[in-house]
Structures are given as structure tokens and as C-alpha cells.
Design a protein around this motif. Structure first.
Motif, mmCIF file in Angstrom:
data_model
loop_
_atom_site.group_PDB
_atom_site.id
_atom_site.type_symbol
_atom_site.label_atom_id
_atom_site.label_comp_id
_atom_site.label_asym_id
_atom_site.label_seq_id
_atom_site.Cartn_x
_atom_site.Cartn_y
_atom_site.Cartn_z
ATOM 1 N N TYR A 56 -5.300 3.858 -12.125
ATOM 2 C CA TYR A 56 -4.770 2.564 -12.091
ATOM 3 C C TYR A 56 -4.179 2.110 -11.099
ATOM 4 O O TYR A 56 -4.410 0.752 -10.505
ATOM 5 N N VAL A 57 -3.173 2.620 -10.561
ATOM 6 C CA VAL A 57 -2.289 2.241 -9.582
ATOM 7 C C VAL A 57 -3.017 1.951 -8.167
ATOM 8 O O VAL A 57 -3.157 1.038 -7.349
ATOM 9 N N LEU A 58 -3.906 3.189 -7.734
ATOM 10 C CA LEU A 58 -4.905 3.154 -6.583
ATOM 11 C C LEU A 58 -5.845 2.095 -6.730
ATOM 12 O O LEU A 58 -6.087 1.445 -5.836
ATOM 13 N N GLY A 59 -6.500 2.117 -8.071
ATOM 14 C CA GLY A 59 -7.632 1.277 -8.096
ATOM 15 C C GLY A 59 -7.475 -0.274 -8.346
ATOM 16 O O GLY A 59 -8.423 -1.121 -8.074
ATOM 17 N N LEU A 81 0.738 -1.213 0.064
ATOM 18 C CA LEU A 81 -0.039 0.030 0.042
ATOM 19 C C LEU A 81 0.732 1.201 0.024
ATOM 20 O O LEU A 81 0.373 2.070 -0.670
ATOM 21 N N ARG A 82 1.931 1.185 0.691
ATOM 22 C CA ARG A 82 2.919 2.218 1.011
ATOM 23 C C ARG A 82 3.326 2.749 -0.493
ATOM 24 O O ARG A 82 3.700 3.768 -0.943
ATOM 25 N N ARG A 83 3.762 1.667 -1.153
ATOM 26 C CA ARG A 83 4.571 1.598 -2.397
ATOM 27 C C ARG A 83 3.629 2.455 -3.612
ATOM 28 O O ARG A 83 3.958 3.056 -4.374
ATOM 29 N N ARG A 84 2.286 1.731 -3.368
ATOM 30 C CA ARG A 84 1.354 2.274 -4.324
ATOM 31 C C ARG A 84 1.092 3.837 -3.927
ATOM 32 O O ARG A 84 1.159 4.659 -5.097
ATOM 33 N N LEU A 85 0.964 4.316 -2.959
ATOM 34 C CA LEU A 85 0.931 5.563 -2.556
ATOM 35 C C LEU A 85 1.956 6.500 -2.918
ATOM 36 O O LEU A 85 1.750 7.908 -3.462
ATOM 37 N N MET A 86 3.230 5.892 -2.606
ATOM 38 C CA MET A 86 4.358 6.811 -2.983
ATOM 39 C C MET A 86 4.516 7.001 -4.544
ATOM 40 O O MET A 86 4.939 8.138 -4.916
ATOM 41 N N ALA A 140 -13.745 -6.177 12.187
ATOM 42 C CA ALA A 140 -13.614 -7.176 11.091
ATOM 43 C C ALA A 140 -12.165 -7.612 10.883
ATOM 44 O O ALA A 140 -11.438 -6.827 11.553
ATOM 45 N N ALA A 141 -11.864 -8.627 10.207
ATOM 46 C CA ALA A 141 -10.396 -8.867 10.002
ATOM 47 C C ALA A 141 -9.694 -7.946 9.128
ATOM 48 O O ALA A 141 -8.495 -7.882 9.040
ATOM 49 N N THR A 142 -10.506 -7.109 8.484
ATOM 50 C CA THR A 142 -10.247 -6.402 7.149
ATOM 51 C C THR A 142 -10.624 -5.081 7.192
ATOM 52 O O THR A 142 -11.792 -4.952 7.739
ATOM 53 N N THR A 143 -9.804 -4.179 6.793
ATOM 54 C CA THR A 143 -10.523 -2.745 6.953
ATOM 55 C C THR A 143 -9.834 -1.911 5.884
ATOM 56 O O THR A 143 -8.737 -2.173 5.102
ATOM 57 N N PRO A 144 -10.644 -0.892 5.475
ATOM 58 C CA PRO A 144 -9.861 -0.202 4.275
ATOM 59 C C PRO A 144 -8.771 0.480 4.535
ATOM 60 O O PRO A 144 -8.399 0.756 5.696
ATOM 61 N N PRO A 145 -7.816 0.974 3.598
ATOM 62 C CA PRO A 145 -6.484 1.887 3.929
ATOM 63 C C PRO A 145 -6.678 2.722 4.959
ATOM 64 O O PRO A 145 -7.749 3.468 4.828
#
Length: 337
Positions: free
Chosen positions: A137-140, A6-11, A183-188
């Protein structure tokens, strides 16, 4: 999707947008185009959103130390405040410059310069479409971020004997010790990838607007001042409109108000809809960074601590519906006749 991915995508997205914003600023200085200045400022909204998301990921992993018992999650609030402050100052400068150009047009009749400005606007708009499609595209193409499973629960009864329970005087408090969501997962963190992707996709339309404005001025140089100010005005309105929601959420977070994504009245109705919870004396919902918190004081009708535990399960179910990450309920058990 891991936190590192996630960090790589955001950076990567942040690097693309900052590069594009810098190129727009250079083009604006060369051409004197107010539309390009507005476009450059508008890209800073995306850059600030990505930067805040990166800050949120970093500070959410930092351990609470010393007097900072809540950790450093308010750093995202401070970053958002600084970002919006700079944004509104830039918007005011653009608006002032647009007014001056409308009241005192400087049309020197130099069609060559106007044509150059149109070409730079066209290039800037076309490049913006390409960059925003790439960022979208990178984020989606992301997913959910795994941050952990179920939380450990510690039950802390004040009274536990059968006689005390029968007397109807049992108070039982509960605290969620782990910092995780139901929940076990959460949005960024803080800013959802989905929200950022939608916002970036809307920027494609703004880049298309700049491209169209550039093509018009290239074909008809005398219209450059009018088209330039018109495009700048439309982009300025887009800047203010897209910042409205962020400013409202920031105010709510600063004053520890209930987040706009949570309907407090609906939460209370759903809690009272439980067969076990008969009264709610106090209900607070607020956010710190990317985590929404809920504290609750209420009354449970029953005969044993098991009824308290079941009521807590009901609270967790309601909390999960509203993406509430941490809950701290405290119930009084009244004897069920």
C-alpha cells in the motif's frame, strides 16, 4: 510525488520489512524452523531492493567531483552486487541444512516442541501477510517523480558555412548537457515503485505458504519435519527465481551491456526509420545507476544544419520510447542531391 516523499515511503517500507525479518529470525532461532529461516532470508530481497533504491536517490543527486567525472551512480551496482552475494550465500546454507535434515531426520517425538514450531510458523506467516500488504500500500500509492523539464541543447558545428555544407563535408556533434530524461517525469530511481509493489505482493503468497505450513504442523505435529523442509524448499526456489532477473541485470550493468529493458535491434530499426537518418555507424546503449545512456554516430541526408537538428529530435523521440535518459548523437551531413 517529490523526491523527499519518495524517500520517506521507501524508508518506511524498509523499516517495516527489516523489523519483520528480525522477528522471523528470532522465531527461527527459538523454534529451529528452517522454513522461518528461509522466510527471513526471502524478506532480505525486498529490503535490499528498497535499500538500493534509497542509495540510488542519494547518489544521483551527488555532484561529480575530481576524477569521478561520471558521479557516483555505480554505487548502486556495488550495493546490488553485495546484496546478491549475501543472498546466494544464505541460500546455499539453507539448501545444505535442508539436505542434512532430509538425510538425517531428527524426530525425537516431542509433539509439544513441534506444536510450538507450528504456532510460530503460523504467527510468522500471518504477520508477513499483514506487513507485505502494508508495504504494498505504501509503495503502490505513489506516482511519478518530477525531476525536471526539457534539456538545454548545445549545437557544436565543425563547419557552418554554406560552401562547406554544399561540399557535403559537414560534421556536427551534439551533447545533452543536462542530466535528465527526454520526458518531464521519470519512474523512481533504479527500482521502480511498481516493480517493488508487484514483488511485495508476490511475497504475500509466500507468507500464506508459511501460514498454511504452520497450521498443518499445529494440527499434526508428527508432520513438522517434513512440512518444515518442504516449505523451506519452496521458499528457497522462490528466492533463487526472484534473484535470477536481478543477477542478469547486474551482469549487464557491470559489463556495460544493453539493459534488458531495451531492444537494441528495435532501437536501430526505429532510428533508421527516420526520413533523415540514412546510416548508423555506431550505436551504444548502456546504463549507469538508474539512467540509460545512448551514443550514436550516423549520417544525415540534407542541406543545412537544420536537418541535423531535426534528426536529433527523431533520436529523442526514439529514446523516450525506451526510457533512455541521456543521448549523445554525432552526425555527418551528406549533401542531398
Amino acid at each position: 510525488l517529490s523526491a523527499a516523499s519518495l524517500r520517506r515511503r521507501l524508508m518506511l517500507s524498509l523499516a517495516l520489512i527489516l523489523t519483520y525479518s528480525g522477528l522471523l529470525a528470532i522465531a527461527a532461532l527459538i523454534s529451529g524452523s528452517l522454513a522461518l529461516v528461509s522466510a527471513a532470508v526471502h524478506t532480505l530481497i525486498d529490503a535490499s531492493g528498497l535499500a538500493i533504491a534509497l542509495i540510488s536517490i542519494h547518489v544521483s543527486r551527488a555532484e561529480a567531483k575530481g576524477k569521478y567525472t561520471f558521479g557516483y551512480k555505480r554505487a548502486t551496482t556495488l550495493a546490488a552486487f553485495m546484496s546478491l552475494s549475501v543472498l546466494f550465500v544464505c541460500a546455499a546454507i539453507i539448501a545444505w541444512e535442508a539436505i542434512i535434515r532430509v538425510l538425517s531426520p531428527n524426530d525425537d517425538g516431542n509433539d509439544a516442541e513441534d506444536n510450538d514450531a507450528g504456532i510460530l510458523m503460523s504467527i510468522g506467516g500471518a504477520l508477513g501477510i499483514f506487513v507485505n500488504v502494508a508495504v504494498a500500500y505504501v509503495l503502490g500509492s505513489g506516482g511519478h517523480v518530477h525531476i525536471g523539464g526539457k534539456c538545454d541543447i548545445e549545437m557544436a558545428p565543425v563547419a557552418t558555412t554554406d560552401d562547406e555544407v554544399a561540399a557535403g563535408g559537414l560534421e556536427l556533434g551534439w551533447t545533452q548537457l543536462a542530466s535528465c530524461s527526454p520526458a518531464a517525469t521519470t519512474p523512481p530511481p533504479h527500482l521502480l515503485l511498481t516493480s517493488l509493489s508487484i514483488h511485495v505482493l508476490s511475497d504475500i503468497l509466500h507468507s500464506l505458504l508459511v501460514l498454511i505450513g504452520g497450521l498443518i504442523t499445529t494440527r499434526s505435529p508428527p508432520t513438522t519435519p517434513f512440512v518444515d523442509v518442504s516449505v523451506a524448499g519452496l521458499l528457497l526456489m522462490a528466492i533463487l527465481w526472484s534473484s535470477k532477473g536481478a543477477a542478469g541485470d547486474l551482469i549487464l550493468e557491470l559489463f556495460e551491456g544493453c539493459p534488458s529493458s531495451v531492444d537494441l535491434a528495435a532501437v536501430e530499426m526505429q532510428l533508421l526509420g527516420s526520413e533523415r537518418i540514412v546510416a548508423i555507424r555506431k550505436l551504444n546503449v548502456w546504463s549507469v545507476g538508474d539512467t540509460i545512456h545512448l551514443t550514436l554516430e550516423g549520417t544525415v541526408m540534407g542541406r543545412s544544419p537544420a536537418d541535423i537538428r531535426n534528426a536529433i529530435k527523431d533520436v529523442r523521440v526514439v529514446a523516450s520510447r525506451w526510457s533512455i535518459g541521456e543521448i549523445t548523437p554525432c552526425f555527418t551531413l551528406e549533401k542531398d542531391e
